[in-house]
Design a protein around this motif. Structure first.
Motif, mmCIF file in Angstrom:
data_model
loop_
_atom_site.group_PDB
_atom_site.id
_atom_site.type_symbol
_atom_site.label_atom_id
_atom_site.label_comp_id
_atom_site.label_asym_id
_atom_site.label_seq_id
_atom_site.Cartn_x
_atom_site.Cartn_y
_atom_site.Cartn_z
ATOM 1 N N ASN A 2 0.819 -1.198 0.000
ATOM 2 C CA ASN A 2 0.000 0.000 0.000
ATOM 3 C C ASN A 2 0.859 1.255 0.000
ATOM 4 O OD1 ASN A 2 0.659 0.819 2.690
ATOM 5 N ND2 ASN A 2 -0.904 -0.543 3.509
ATOM 6 N N LYS A 3 0.213 2.414 -0.078
ATOM 7 C CA LYS A 3 0.946 3.657 -0.267
ATOM 8 C C LYS A 3 1.916 3.912 0.872
ATOM 9 C CE LYS A 3 -1.419 7.556 -0.308
ATOM 10 N NZ LYS A 3 -2.264 8.653 -0.790
ATOM 11 N N SER A 160 1.940 3.493 -8.863
ATOM 12 C CA SER A 160 1.243 4.349 -7.920
ATOM 13 C C SER A 160 1.411 5.809 -8.332
ATOM 14 C CB SER A 160 1.740 4.087 -6.494
ATOM 15 O OG SER A 160 0.937 4.752 -5.550
ATOM 16 N N TYR A 161 2.039 6.641 -7.479
ATOM 17 C CA TYR A 161 2.259 8.025 -7.892
ATOM 18 C C TYR A 161 3.129 8.092 -9.146
ATOM 19 C CZ TYR A 161 0.895 12.619 -6.288
ATOM 20 O OH TYR A 161 0.260 13.819 -6.142
ATOM 21 N N ALA A 184 -0.822 0.774 -11.560
ATOM 22 C CA ALA A 184 -1.592 1.283 -10.415
ATOM 23 C C ALA A 184 -1.569 2.798 -10.405
ATOM 24 C CB ALA A 184 -1.051 0.734 -9.096
ATOM 25 N N ASP A 193 -7.250 7.877 -4.069
ATOM 26 C CA ASP A 193 -6.610 7.840 -2.761
ATOM 27 C C ASP A 193 -7.303 8.669 -1.687
ATOM 28 O OD1 ASP A 193 -3.587 6.551 -2.854
ATOM 29 O OD2 ASP A 193 -4.269 7.238 -4.804
ATOM 30 N N ASP A 297 -5.893 -4.227 -5.220
ATOM 31 C CA ASP A 297 -5.268 -2.940 -4.938
ATOM 32 C C ASP A 297 -6.267 -2.086 -4.164
ATOM 33 O OD1 ASP A 297 -4.167 -0.403 -4.942
ATOM 34 O OD2 ASP A 297 -3.408 -0.552 -6.990
ATOM 35 N N GLU A 299 -5.968 0.900 -3.148
ATOM 36 C CA GLU A 299 -5.835 2.337 -3.336
ATOM 37 C C GLU A 299 -6.185 2.790 -4.746
ATOM 38 O OE1 GLU A 299 -2.146 3.386 -0.470
ATOM 39 O OE2 GLU A 299 -1.851 1.836 -1.973
ATOM 40 N N ASP A 300 -5.529 2.225 -5.736
ATOM 41 C CA ASP A 300 -5.629 2.767 -7.089
ATOM 42 C C ASP A 300 -6.198 1.781 -8.102
ATOM 43 O OD1 ASP A 300 -4.569 5.233 -6.239
ATOM 44 O OD2 ASP A 300 -2.551 4.422 -6.328
ATOM 45 N N HIS A 329 -1.368 -3.433 -4.130
ATOM 46 C CA HIS A 329 -0.778 -2.244 -4.739
ATOM 47 C C HIS A 329 0.706 -2.469 -5.041
ATOM 48 C CE1 HIS A 329 -0.990 1.988 -5.702
ATOM 49 N NE2 HIS A 329 -0.023 2.297 -4.868
#
Length: 622
Positions: A2-3, A160-161, A184, A193, A297, A299-300, A329
């Motif tokens: 995760n983030k 992610s980001y 992601a 998010d 995932d 989050e995303d 994620h």
């Protein structure tokens, strides 16, 4: 991952870079075969972005670029300190690429002021009109002109980001950018998010921003952010004692974190969030794209699925590939990907993706190797097999309604009862339903497949399930909850969970945790929350009329899961999910400004009659 874990991993790399060489299988190979350089690359508005470049020492041939743009630091800093791994996987560093890592504008050693999910511009009329697309364009242009022995082709990837920055790289529309893989990716920060259908993702964000905030000015730094120490591992107890969300500042942050306050200041989907939705800009893309995500995932998931769908719709002539596996994620980037929590996936899935999908995709577009890759590569959970399709959702999937019936039943047959039947429960935000049956201070990723028996035993959780299935039922595509509800309050959250109930005869596998029994296990397959006041639009909250039957419809996002013969399909409905999401006061108000005394009990009803049916709209393949 995760983030919070992703950020912690990046900080670990920073520490390793500063004090010791990273211990990884490729560390010595990379140092022996690559030369590291560092540059401050100028952008069109004069700002300079810190960039690390790893060039193969063998200069007898030309190499394509592989670039990762990140807010999480390109550490280690210093040309004598090397990363322990390069590229998306070890396959890339051993095959030979020029690897480029860049601190994005306003982060770490790059100049400028950082903006979260930088608003992208459609027009760039002057050199002051900059965004991530122009920063990527200027970086690529500089690399092509200044790094010897490149073959004129660039690939970009990120998770992610960095997945968002990969998506924005597409907006550079630079002719040398021939391949990109947003993995992601954050696509719409409000939906990914920050909030899920208006419900604030409390635990995931609370622990992230203190550590992420290492600078809030335009001065480059290698200083790391100071994380938050809650003094306990019991997140449920900590956040309950913290009280309302505004107490995050009253008690802890003291209004010192700009990005945190931006979220709290914009609970509705206003222009702040619309400016941070990159999906609006994904047109006129000619770069080949591989969008990657994980079914689990937390989050995303929205970002991966909707980035793919938007790219395909808006760019029908562009090669766009989609890969979805049984991953958390970023889980495809490392490890075996053979289980999550108590649930196994029949073998390794990560290495297959890294070699057969990701590596082959980039090799084809950057080096001209053969490519035999279907447009859609998806892992079918439940039966644990890879499936290929030409489109997603698959065209062969047909829409059906899965109805909630009186007596806790669930069926593809619509309710026949004329009477206005319903189920009701009392929701008390001061005694919320936990999102996982364990003690944790983070958004524990295992909740995505965790046993839901602890929830079904609570009086404030409604449970509906089918009879034992006499054949396999495969859901392939997005799920929409169509609820008919009422409440004695003026607002309410609605959480819907789709669950695979195992037969009582199921034996434990090696993945089952201590004191866990797979006999009768209620495995969560998909879940989502909806803040009820946003039922008619995220930009226009609307109060409930107490006691009035009201439709609340929202998307639970996509799945590819088979409920096997002998199993049951279950749906749970509840109104708290703590501390995964913040608590609703159950009054129509700005919950971000609520007082501790504003949280009120309310009685909620879910209707199950012919005239007011509640159901899930699903896509089923035979």
């Amino acid at each position: 991952m995760n983030k919070n874990l992703l950020f912690a991993f990046c900080l670990l790399l920073t520490a390793l870079g500063a004090f010791a060489q990273p211990k990884s299988p490729d560390a010595e190979y990379i140092k022996a075969n690559y030369q590291k350089y560092e540059y401050q690359i100028p952008m069109r508005d004069g700002k300079k972005l810190f960039t690390s470049v790893y060039v193969p020492k063998d200069q007898t041939k030309k190499y394509p670029f592989m670039m990762d743009r990140t807010p999480y630091s390109v550490a280690p800093y210093g040309t004598e300190l090397y990363k322990g791994s390069l590229g998306p996987s070890s396959l890339f560093s051993h095959d030979g690429y020029i690897f480029v890592y860049q601190d994005v504008r306003g982060r770490w050693m790059s100049e400028g002021i950082y903006e979260e999910m930088t608003p992208e511009k459609e027009d760039h009329k002057t050199n002051k009109d900059v965004d991530e697309g122009t920063d990527t364009y200027d970086t690529i242009d500089w690399l092509l002109k200044n790094i010897p022995n490149n073959n004129g082709k660039v690939g970009v990837w990120g998770i992610s980001y960095p997945g968002f920055y990969t998506t924005t790289a597409l907006l550079s529309r630079h002719p040398a950018l021939v391949a990109a893989s947003p993995q992601a990716p954050i696509a719409d920060l409000y939906r990914d998010d920050a909030f899920h259908n208006g419900a604030f993702m409390l635990v995931a964000n609370f622990g992230f921003y203190p550590g992420f905030t290492n600078r809030q000015d335009d001065k480059p730094t290698q200083r790391r952010g100071k994380g938050f120490d809650a003094g306990t591992e019991d997140g449920y107890d900590f956040f309950l004692k913290m009280g309302s969300v505004k107490n995050t500042n009253t008690k802890y942050y003291k209004d010192t974190i700009r990005l945190w306050n931006e979220m709290l200041d914009h609970p509705n989907y206003d222009q702040h969030w619309k400016d941070r939705n990159v999906l609006y800009h994904l047109h006129d893309i000619k770069t080949a794209v591989l969008v990657t995500g994980g079914w689990y995932d937390a989050e995303d998931l929205y970002g991966a699925i909707n980035t793919y769908k938007t790219l395909v719709k808006e760019n029908p002539k562009t090669p766009v590939y989609f890969a979805m596996g049984p991953w958390v994620h970023g889980g495809w980037a490392r490890g075996e990907g053979d289980h999550l929590g108590d649930v196994g996936f029949g073998g390794s899935t990560g290495p297959f993706y890294r070699e057969k999908i990701e590596f082959n995709f980039f090799s084809h577009y950057l080096k001209g190797t053969d490519l035999d890759l279907k447009p859609v590569s998806t892992f079918e959970t439940g039966v644990n097999q890879w499936k290929n399709y030409n489109t997603w959702p698959p065209k062969e999937a047909t829409e059906k309604n899965l109805y909630f019936l009186p007596g806790g039943k669930l069926s593809f047959t619509a309710p026949a009862a004329v009477a206005n039947t319903f189920d009701e429960f009392i929701s008390d935000p001061n005694k919320p339903v936990p999102f996982i049956n364990s003690i944790d201070m983070d958004m524990k990723r295992e909740y995505m497949t965790a046993d839901q028996r602890f929830a079904s035993q609570r009086p404030d959780v409604l449970t509906y399930q089918t009879e034992i299935l006499d054949n396999d039922v495969t859901l392939a595509g997005n799920i929409w909850a169509n609820l008919k509800v009422s409440t004695t309050g003026t607002d309410a959250d609605w959480v819907v969970k789709v669950i695979d109930v195992y037969p009582d005869s199921t034996k434990n596998t090696k993945w089952a945790g201590k004191d866990v029994y797979l006999s009768g296990y209620q495995q969560m397959v998909r879940s989502e929350a909806m803040r009820g006041k946003f039922r008619n639009g995220f930009d226009k909250p609307e109060a409930f009329v107490p006691g009035k039957v009201t439709p609340v419809n929202f998307e639970l996002q996509d799945v590819l899961h088979t409920f096997k013969k002998g199993h049951r399909i279950m749906v749970q409905v509840q109104s708290t999910w703590f501390p995964l999401i913040d608590r609703n006061t159950q009054q129509f108000q700005d919950i971000m400004k609520a007082k501790d005394t504003d949280f009120k009990k309310a009685t909620h009803r879910v209707y199950t009659s012919k005239g007011s049916p509640s159901y899930l709209k699903v896509r089923v393949t035979e």
